[in-house]
Design a protein around this motif. Sequence first.
Motif, PDB file in Angstrom:
ATOM      1  N   LEU A 113     -41.095  13.131 -22.096  1.00 44.33           N
ATOM      2  CA  LEU A 113     -42.377  12.684 -21.534  1.00 44.33           C
ATOM      3  C   LEU A 113     -42.236  12.302 -20.063  1.00 44.33           C
ATOM      4  CD1 LEU A 113     -45.347  11.824 -21.881  1.00 44.33           C
ATOM      5  CD2 LEU A 113     -44.518   9.612 -22.734  1.00 44.33           C
ATOM      6  N   TYR A 173     -41.665   3.861 -31.262  1.00 50.24           N
ATOM      7  CA  TYR A 173     -42.419   3.580 -30.035  1.00 50.24           C
ATOM      8  C   TYR A 173     -41.519   3.109 -28.885  1.00 50.24           C
ATOM      9  CZ  TYR A 173     -46.478   3.359 -33.146  1.00 50.24           C
ATOM     10  OH  TYR A 173     -47.457   3.654 -34.049  1.00 50.24           O
ATOM     11  N   GLY A 174     -42.143   2.996 -27.724  1.00 53.94           N
ATOM     12  CA  GLY A 174     -41.579   2.179 -26.668  1.00 53.94           C
ATOM     13  C   GLY A 174     -41.990   0.750 -26.977  1.00 53.94           C
ATOM     14  N   LYS A 194     -37.879   3.699 -28.356  1.00 49.46           N
ATOM     15  CA  LYS A 194     -37.405   3.962 -29.725  1.00 49.46           C
ATOM     16  C   LYS A 194     -36.187   3.099 -30.087  1.00 49.46           C
ATOM     17  CE  LYS A 194     -40.299   7.562 -29.993  1.00 49.46           C
ATOM     18  NZ  LYS A 194     -40.418   8.541 -28.988  1.00 49.46           N
ATOM     19  N   ILE A 207     -48.702   2.066 -26.351  1.00 44.57           N
ATOM     20  CA  ILE A 207     -49.611   3.107 -26.839  1.00 44.57           C
ATOM     21  C   ILE A 207     -49.947   4.000 -25.639  1.00 44.57           C
ATOM     22  CG2 ILE A 207     -51.907   3.465 -27.883  1.00 44.57           C
ATOM     23  CD1 ILE A 207     -49.682   2.335 -29.760  1.00 44.57           C
ATOM     24  N   GLY A 208     -50.336   5.241 -25.896  1.00 44.14           N
ATOM     25  CA  GLY A 208     -50.398   6.252 -24.848  1.00 44.14           C
ATOM     26  C   GLY A 208     -51.453   6.144 -23.763  1.00 44.14           C
ATOM     27  N   GLN A 232     -37.178   9.710 -20.269  1.00 46.39           N
ATOM     28  CA  GLN A 232     -38.210   8.874 -20.882  1.00 46.39           C
ATOM     29  C   GLN A 232     -39.069   8.164 -19.836  1.00 46.39           C
ATOM     30  OE1 GLN A 232     -38.964   8.938 -23.922  1.00 46.39           O
ATOM     31  NE2 GLN A 232     -37.150   9.717 -24.995  1.00 46.39           N
TER      32      GLN A 232
HETATM   33  C1  G1P Z   1     -44.468   8.305 -26.626  1.00 47.64           C
HETATM   34  C2  G1P Z   1     -43.733   7.297 -25.730  1.00 47.64           C
HETATM   35  C3  G1P Z   1     -43.600   5.961 -26.460  1.00 47.64           C
HETATM   36  C4  G1P Z   1     -44.951   5.453 -26.902  1.00 47.64           C
HETATM   37  C5  G1P Z   1     -45.674   6.522 -27.747  1.00 47.64           C
HETATM   38  C6  G1P Z   1     -47.110   6.103 -28.038  1.00 47.64           C
HETATM   39  O1  G1P Z   1     -43.623   8.573 -27.730  1.00 47.64           O
HETATM   40  O2  G1P Z   1     -42.472   7.811 -25.393  1.00 47.64           O
HETATM   41  O3  G1P Z   1     -43.011   5.008 -25.599  1.00 47.64           O
HETATM   42  O4  G1P Z   1     -44.802   4.267 -27.645  1.00 47.64           O
HETATM   43  O5  G1P Z   1     -45.706   7.793 -27.061  1.00 47.64           O
HETATM   44  O6  G1P Z   1     -47.763   7.019 -28.851  1.00 47.64           O
HETATM   45  P1  G1P Z   1     -43.852   9.863 -28.699  1.00 47.64           P
HETATM   46  O7  G1P Z   1     -44.959   9.487 -29.625  1.00 47.64           O
HETATM   47  O8  G1P Z   1     -44.208  11.005 -27.814  1.00 47.64           O
HETATM   48  O9  G1P Z   1     -42.551  10.043 -29.419  1.00 47.64           O
END
Ligand code: G1P
Length: 298
Positions: A113, A173-174, A194, A207-208, A232
């Motif tokens: 990302l 998540y982050g 993660k 959240i995104g 990341q």
């Molecule tokens: C991404 C981000 C993560 C965030 C998440 C929210 O992870 O890297 O930090 O918490 O979106 O949806 P992914 O869902 O792409 O693994």
Amino acid sequence: MTQKRVTKAIFPVAGLGTRFLPATKSIPKEIMTLVDRPLIQYAIDEARAAGIKEFIFVTSRGKGALEDYFDNAPVLEQELRKKGKEDQLEALQDTNMESGAIAYVRQHKALGLGHAVWCAHRLIGDEPFAVILPDDVIAAEKPCLQQMVEAHAETGGCMVAAMKVPAEKASAYGVLDIKDDLGAMVSVKGMVEKPKVNEAPSDLAVIGRYILTPSVLRSLNQMKTGAGGEIQLTDAIAAEIQEGRDVFGYRFRGKRFDCGSKAGFLQATVAFGLARDELRDEFASYLHDIVAPKNAAE
Ligand code: G1P
């Protein structure tokens, strides 16, 4: 403190969407439909409500349907006009973008990302920008990014949408390491992408939705890999804190659906279906009928 206005948003849409195969074999997952609108339309509407004027899509091979979706459709429009289908014409208007307002950049390799966001750096310049992950659909009276833009006008720095998650889910998540809890917001002293089970610094997950300063792009420039061997975004935002710059988590008001998972997508379909005046009664009575006997039997 009044900050520079946020007028640009990056939409990382390069992912393969393998969790939705075979559907995503030939359509981008962002074109998958909640009721009658593709996921990407919800993201664009939210961005517009927040005052975004320039929309940057980070795409990959096979995402052409996204470009077509935001293109004009003169033949279709003419046909609908001829038939007097005003409602359908109006629905189509939402997909119209001002000429030049939308740009597409390719992410040639799936490096994470952070890398996807970095791919848009030449189009951002020296101003704060938003990032919207279209998988995270947020139902809210005031759209989430608008809430954040308003809060950011006071705080500046970086801001990420934040939501409490159960401890056993945190590793998806982050996660924020909280410095001060300010109520609607938290100030952040660290972020972990993660985290391993039981190693999450809090129960507040990213959240995104992001509002970021351009220095995040400079940090991404170093191409450091993190969790899962990927570059990341979380790490680049955490690096801001190390540099002494402010990062805030914003507890948005609204309900988030994880449309990157099948269960989340189905939940969103039910919620957005029930929210439609023209569908509510019929749909609610259907749901009631199929669920009630099961409940009664338990
Ligand atoms: C991404 C981000 C993560 C965030 C998440 C929210 O992870 O890297 O930090 O918490 O979106 O949806 P992914 O869902 O792409 O693994």
